[in-house]
Design an enzyme around this catalytic site. Structure first.
Site, short mmCIF file in Angstrom:
data_model
loop_
_atom_site.label_atom_id
_atom_site.label_comp_id
_atom_site.label_asym_id
_atom_site.label_seq_id
_atom_site.Cartn_x
_atom_site.Cartn_y
_atom_site.Cartn_z
N ARG A 120 98.26 -90.26 -36.21
CA ARG A 120 98.77 -88.92 -36.60
C ARG A 120 99.73 -88.32 -35.58
O ARG A 120 99.93 -87.12 -35.52
CB ARG A 120 97.64 -87.94 -36.87
CG ARG A 120 96.73 -88.38 -37.99
CD ARG A 120 96.06 -87.22 -38.68
NE ARG A 120 95.27 -87.72 -39.78
CZ ARG A 120 93.98 -88.04 -39.69
NH1 ARG A 120 93.35 -87.88 -38.55
NH2 ARG A 120 93.35 -88.49 -40.73
N LYS A 142 114.92 -86.87 -36.52
CA LYS A 142 114.85 -87.41 -37.88
C LYS A 142 114.37 -88.85 -37.78
O LYS A 142 114.96 -89.66 -37.06
CB LYS A 142 116.22 -87.39 -38.54
CG LYS A 142 116.57 -86.06 -39.17
CD LYS A 142 117.82 -86.22 -40.02
CE LYS A 142 118.20 -84.91 -40.65
NZ LYS A 142 119.49 -85.03 -41.39
N GLU A 184 131.35 -91.67 -36.42
CA GLU A 184 130.45 -90.52 -36.21
C GLU A 184 131.03 -89.56 -35.17
O GLU A 184 130.84 -88.35 -35.25
CB GLU A 184 129.05 -90.99 -35.78
CG GLU A 184 128.26 -91.70 -36.86
CD GLU A 184 127.55 -90.75 -37.84
OE1 GLU A 184 127.63 -89.53 -37.68
OE2 GLU A 184 126.91 -91.28 -38.78
N LYS A 226 125.30 -81.74 -31.04
CA LYS A 226 124.08 -82.12 -31.76
C LYS A 226 122.88 -81.31 -31.27
O LYS A 226 122.08 -80.80 -32.06
CB LYS A 226 123.84 -83.62 -31.60
CG LYS A 226 122.56 -84.12 -32.26
CD LYS A 226 122.77 -84.53 -33.70
CE LYS A 226 121.48 -84.71 -34.46
NZ LYS A 226 121.31 -85.99 -35.07
N GLU A 236 116.72 -78.81 -40.92
CA GLU A 236 117.83 -78.91 -41.86
C GLU A 236 117.70 -77.96 -43.04
O GLU A 236 117.82 -78.34 -44.20
CB GLU A 236 117.96 -80.35 -42.37
CG GLU A 236 119.35 -80.62 -42.94
CD GLU A 236 119.59 -82.08 -43.29
OE1 GLU A 236 119.74 -82.87 -42.35
OE2 GLU A 236 119.62 -82.40 -44.47
N ARG A 240 122.09 -77.42 -40.03
CA ARG A 240 122.05 -78.85 -39.70
C ARG A 240 122.70 -79.71 -40.79
O ARG A 240 123.11 -80.84 -40.54
CB ARG A 240 120.60 -79.29 -39.44
CG ARG A 240 120.50 -80.71 -38.95
CD ARG A 240 119.14 -81.06 -38.39
NE ARG A 240 119.09 -82.44 -37.98
CZ ARG A 240 118.11 -82.98 -37.28
NH1 ARG A 240 117.09 -82.23 -36.88
NH2 ARG A 240 118.14 -84.26 -36.95
N ASN A 244 125.89 -83.78 -42.07
CA ASN A 244 125.96 -84.76 -43.15
C ASN A 244 127.36 -84.91 -43.71
O ASN A 244 127.54 -85.48 -44.79
CB ASN A 244 124.99 -84.37 -44.27
CG ASN A 244 123.54 -84.47 -43.81
OD1 ASN A 244 123.21 -85.34 -43.02
ND2 ASN A 244 122.70 -83.58 -44.30
N HIS A 247 128.28 -88.05 -45.50
CA HIS A 247 127.05 -88.79 -45.77
C HIS A 247 126.66 -88.78 -47.26
O HIS A 247 125.85 -89.61 -47.67
CB HIS A 247 125.89 -88.24 -44.93
CG HIS A 247 125.99 -88.62 -43.48
ND1 HIS A 247 127.08 -88.32 -42.70
CD2 HIS A 247 125.13 -89.31 -42.67
CE1 HIS A 247 126.90 -88.78 -41.46
NE2 HIS A 247 125.72 -89.38 -41.42
N HIS A 251 125.81 -92.46 -47.80
CA HIS A 251 124.46 -92.97 -48.08
C HIS A 251 124.42 -93.71 -49.41
O HIS A 251 123.74 -94.73 -49.54
CB HIS A 251 123.46 -91.82 -48.09
CG HIS A 251 123.01 -91.39 -46.72
ND1 HIS A 251 122.15 -90.34 -46.50
CD2 HIS A 251 123.31 -91.88 -45.50
CE1 HIS A 251 121.93 -90.21 -45.20
NE2 HIS A 251 122.63 -91.13 -44.57
N HIS A 264 126.36 -98.19 -40.98
CA HIS A 264 126.23 -96.78 -41.35
C HIS A 264 127.53 -96.00 -41.12
O HIS A 264 128.01 -95.28 -42.01
CB HIS A 264 125.08 -96.16 -40.56
CG HIS A 264 124.93 -94.69 -40.78
ND1 HIS A 264 124.59 -94.16 -42.01
CD2 HIS A 264 125.13 -93.64 -39.95
CE1 HIS A 264 124.57 -92.84 -41.92
NE2 HIS A 264 124.89 -92.49 -40.69
N1 GLY Z 1 122.18 -87.48 -38.42
C1 GLY Z 1 122.15 -86.18 -38.98
C2 GLY Z 1 121.07 -85.32 -38.42
O1 GLY Z 1 120.44 -85.69 -37.46
O2 GLY Z 1 120.82 -84.27 -38.93
#
Ligand code: GLY
Length: 364
Positions: A120, A142, A184, A226, A236, A240, A244, A247, A251, A264
């Site tokens: 956990r 994430k 990126e 970041k 997010e 945040r 994206n 993305h 994605h 990616h």
């Molecule tokens: N890679 C996008 C984020 O960490 O929100």
């Protein structure tokens, strides 16, 4: 050395950016309170280059066990996570273990997810070894795995206890892996740092050649953005989401090709071209800025060609993405260089027109 702090409601941790920092990992982690040992999580190909150096750093600090696993994007699955958890049990890892993730985005996402669910929740330190991971995925908590239906559709927010970004390790990346991170970096310029974007316009060849001066300028700059965004919106809910940019389509491209055709950052490269074109056609972004963004992305190198994806499949994947809400697609669209907005009202027909335009571009 540059050190940044990520302050979220659930965690406070440092991101250290320094050449040679990998060799200090053991010493840095040995200072953590009450740990009962470290387990290094990595992949055979990363371990070949940097495993010995990381292991050596623990020699005078009680040593560390290791678990290696395949870091292909297509193996970022529940079964890999289960396998690692079972190895941790067999290794006697208890709740005070510290997991150390040495690798790129896939290693970091899997190790982070293992740390979120093993017993956990246990501590994890991220030691990113790709440019994508150093500027983005290792920071912010994430974690997760892919499903056949889409990328990163199962996971958890679980902040690392420390991030150690050593730009020296980037020199063993393949040219393609490295370039994938450059997309990126461009993302950060577009979403919130116009001066970084200008620097990239002037100095892209130096960054593509991994010149230390370029890396030492760019990596800390991205980390700063970041860390700030994650601190203001850990889960997010809003801000945040700007990370994206590129993305939504990116994605979908990865999922539609079973995570085998694109790295990616390459998929994000295509996604940023699409979002930029959508923004231009909507009249949100001046044609001149759209041209600057597209040209910088294209200067970073040749992107793998776009696959033919049946229309229904593309839409099913796009709508199944986490970024869609109530079936509506969300796109991060540039308004100008250094500022973006989230749009939820893009007509399907516009997305299809832009997709057709990109497919033509890919054939040129
Ligand atoms: N890679 C996008 C984020 O960490 O929100």
């Amino acid at each position: 050395m540059q050190q940044f702090t990520v302050n979220t409601p659930t965690a406070h941790y440092a991101v250290i950016c320094q050449r040679g920092a990998l060799a200090r990992a053991g010493a840095l982690i040995s200072g953590f309170a009450e740990h009962t040992g470290c387990v290094l999580l990595s992949s055979p190909r990363v371990w070949r280059h940097w495993g010995a150096a990381l292991e050596r750093s623990f020699r005078e600090h009680g040593g560390a066990k290791k678990i290696l696993f395949d870091d292909a994007e297509s193996r970022k699955t529940f079964s890999t996570v289960e396998n690692i958890c079972r190895q941790l049990v067999r290794a006697g890892a208890d709740r005070r273990v510290v997991l150390v993730a040495l690798g790129g985005g896939v290693v970091g996402d899997i190790a982070g997810f293992v740390a979120a669910c093993y017993l956990r929740g246990v501590r994890v330190v991220q030691v990113p070894t790709t440019l994508v991971a150093q500027v983005d995925s290792a920071i912010g908590g994430k974690t997760g795995v892919n499903l056949p239906e889409g990328k990163n559709l199962a996971g958890a927010f679980h902040q690392p206890r420390l991030v150690i970004a050593d730009p020296k390790v980037l020199h063993t990346l393949s040219a393609r892996q490295y370039r994938s991170g450059v997309y990126e970096v461009i993302k950060y310029g577009v979403i919130s740092d116009g001066r970084l974007f200008e620097y990239l316009e002037d100095s892209l060849p130096q960054l593509l050649a991994a010149r230390p001066a370029a890396l030492d300028k760019v990596i800390p700059r991205c980390i700063r953005v970041k860390a700030d965004i994650v601190g203001r919106d850990e889960h997010e809910r809003d801000l945040r989401r700007i990370l994206n940019f590129g993305h939504t389509l990116g994605h979908a491209l990865e999922a539609a090709t079973n995570y085998r055709r694109f790295l990616h950052g390459e998929a994000v490269g295509w996604g940023m071209l699409a979002a930029t074109e959508i923004a231009r056609r909507r009249g949100l972004l001046a044609a001149r800025d759209a041209g600057r963004i597209s040209s910088l992305i294209l200067r970073a190198g040749r992107l793998p060609s776009l696959p033919r994806i049946p229309r229904d499949r593309l839409w099913r994947i796009l709508r199944g993405d986490k970024k869609s809400r109530a079936g509506k697609l969300h796109f991060v669209l540039p308004k100008r260089i250094g500022e973006v907005e989230i749009a939820a009202d893009i007509p399907d027909s516009l997305v299809e027109e832009v997709w057709a335009g990109l497919s033509n571009l890919a054939r040129e």
